[in-house]
Design a protein around this motif. Structure first.
Motif, mmCIF file in Angstrom:
data_model
loop_
_atom_site.group_PDB
_atom_site.id
_atom_site.type_symbol
_atom_site.label_atom_id
_atom_site.label_comp_id
_atom_site.label_asym_id
_atom_site.label_seq_id
_atom_site.Cartn_x
_atom_site.Cartn_y
_atom_site.Cartn_z
ATOM 1 N N LYS A 190 0.767 -1.156 0.092
ATOM 2 C CA LYS A 190 -0.149 -0.003 0.041
ATOM 3 C C LYS A 190 0.818 1.031 -0.026
ATOM 4 N N LEU A 191 0.507 2.331 -0.942
ATOM 5 C CA LEU A 191 1.612 3.281 -1.297
ATOM 6 C C LEU A 191 0.619 4.620 -0.799
ATOM 7 N N ARG A 192 1.179 5.540 -0.596
ATOM 8 C CA ARG A 192 0.370 6.890 -0.240
ATOM 9 C C ARG A 192 0.904 7.806 -1.359
ATOM 10 N N VAL A 229 5.791 4.534 1.169
ATOM 11 C CA VAL A 229 5.104 3.182 1.572
ATOM 12 C C VAL A 229 4.378 3.368 2.839
ATOM 13 N N GLN A 230 3.078 2.991 2.690
ATOM 14 C CA GLN A 230 2.329 2.875 3.899
ATOM 15 C C GLN A 230 2.091 1.811 4.675
ATOM 16 N N GLU A 231 2.031 0.661 4.157
ATOM 17 C CA GLU A 231 1.956 -0.604 4.833
ATOM 18 C C GLU A 231 2.227 -1.832 3.730
ATOM 19 N N LEU A 232 2.753 -2.933 4.401
ATOM 20 C CA LEU A 232 2.836 -4.078 3.481
ATOM 21 C C LEU A 232 1.920 -5.208 4.106
ATOM 22 N N LEU A 233 0.648 -5.425 3.481
ATOM 23 C CA LEU A 233 -0.195 -6.470 3.957
ATOM 24 C C LEU A 233 0.512 -7.872 4.234
ATOM 25 N N ARG A 234 0.126 -8.617 5.184
ATOM 26 C CA ARG A 234 0.695 -9.765 5.480
ATOM 27 C C ARG A 234 0.035 -10.916 4.172
#
Length: 269
Positions: free
Chosen positions: A104-106, A127-132
């Motif tokens: 997930k990017l911003r 970079v906002q988050e890397l989902l599992r």
């Protein structure tokens, strides 16, 4: 500390890519398209407007994560194989495979153009988050906050999203289906041995779940009308041991309150 895309994914020649900011096209949310059907999602890269927007060898696709502002989900890198007058032929490249549907990017990008030069945005993507796991629908929000488009419900059902399936299989209840194109509403219920989850799965399978008034609206087997018009909300949830008479009484109550037996409703009884 801000982590940028370039920190975790060095790309030597961003000038070889077009960046695709995939957003709602007036009919479908690309996030739901990606989650329910990867071939349909590839079609979003194959669509060619009047201009030759994908005029570079590669496409870097981002999907608007519409539940969160300024958030985009990585939807893959595609290689342009052929440029026809009315469409592109593409194939998904292996590049970024580990990030597919997870990264997930911003970006606060809000311009009208959805196909732009990658090098103008590459260094600013955060970079906002890397989902599992790859995205398969949003997390279950609790019984008191269920308001879904048909398209989002379809994503959850087709992916058998475990948190939703477990929660909605464990309850009886009363629900509302709204047709946002006409303003008409339908009240239904799940009782007996059937929880809300299998009842709503039946709607995803057919579009109408066997209801006469809804069946009259759903003539397209592709379910496009449902995706455009139907919304699902849970009005009441009750534990599985609740007597069926209680559920049926609550269903009748909501039909009376919301006037769904009237000319503006979709209940026949």
């Amino acid at each position: 500390m801000t982590i940028r895309l370039s920190d975790i994914w060095p790309i030597a020649a961003p000038e070889g890519y077009k960046l695709h900011f995939a957003r709602w096209n007036g009919e479908n949310q690309p996030l739901e398209v990606w989650a329910r059907d990867k071939r349909e999602w590839q079609g979003w890269q194959e669509y060619r407007p009047a201009r030759d927007d994908f005029n570079r060898p590669l496409i870097f696709s981002l999907i608007q994560f519409y539940h969160e502002p300024d958030t985009w989900l990585f939807g893959g890198v595609f290689r342009v194989l052929q440029r026809h007058r009315d469409r592109y032929e593409v194939e998904r490249a292996e590049e970024g495979e580990n990030f597919l549907g997870r990264l997930k990017l911003r970006s606060s990008y809000r311009e009208r153009a959805t196909r732009v030069k990658f090098e103008n945005h590459y260094s600013s993507l955060e970079v906002q988050e890397l989902l599992r796991e790859p995205y398969s629908g949003r997390a279950f929000p609790g019984f008191e906050d269920i308001d879904l488009s048909f398209e989002e419900l379809e994503t959850l059902v087709r992916n058998s999203r475990p948190d939703w399936k477990s929660a909605l299989s464990s309850i009886k209840g009363v629900y509302l289906i709204s047709d946002v194109s006409t303003g008409k509403r339908y009240i239904g219920s799940a009782y007996g041995d059937q929880g809300i989850w299998p009842r709503w799965c039946a709607y995803v399978a057919s579009g109408h779940g066997g209801n006469v008034e809804l069946r009259a609206l759903v003539s397209d087997p592709t379910l496009e009308y449902c995706r455009k018009a139907f919304r699902f909300a849970l009005l009441e949830s009750r534990p599985a041991p609740t007597p069926d008479e209680v559920i049926l009484a609550r269903e009748a109550f909501w039909k009376r309150i919301l006037l769904t037996r009237s000319i503006d409703g979709l209940n026949r009884n």
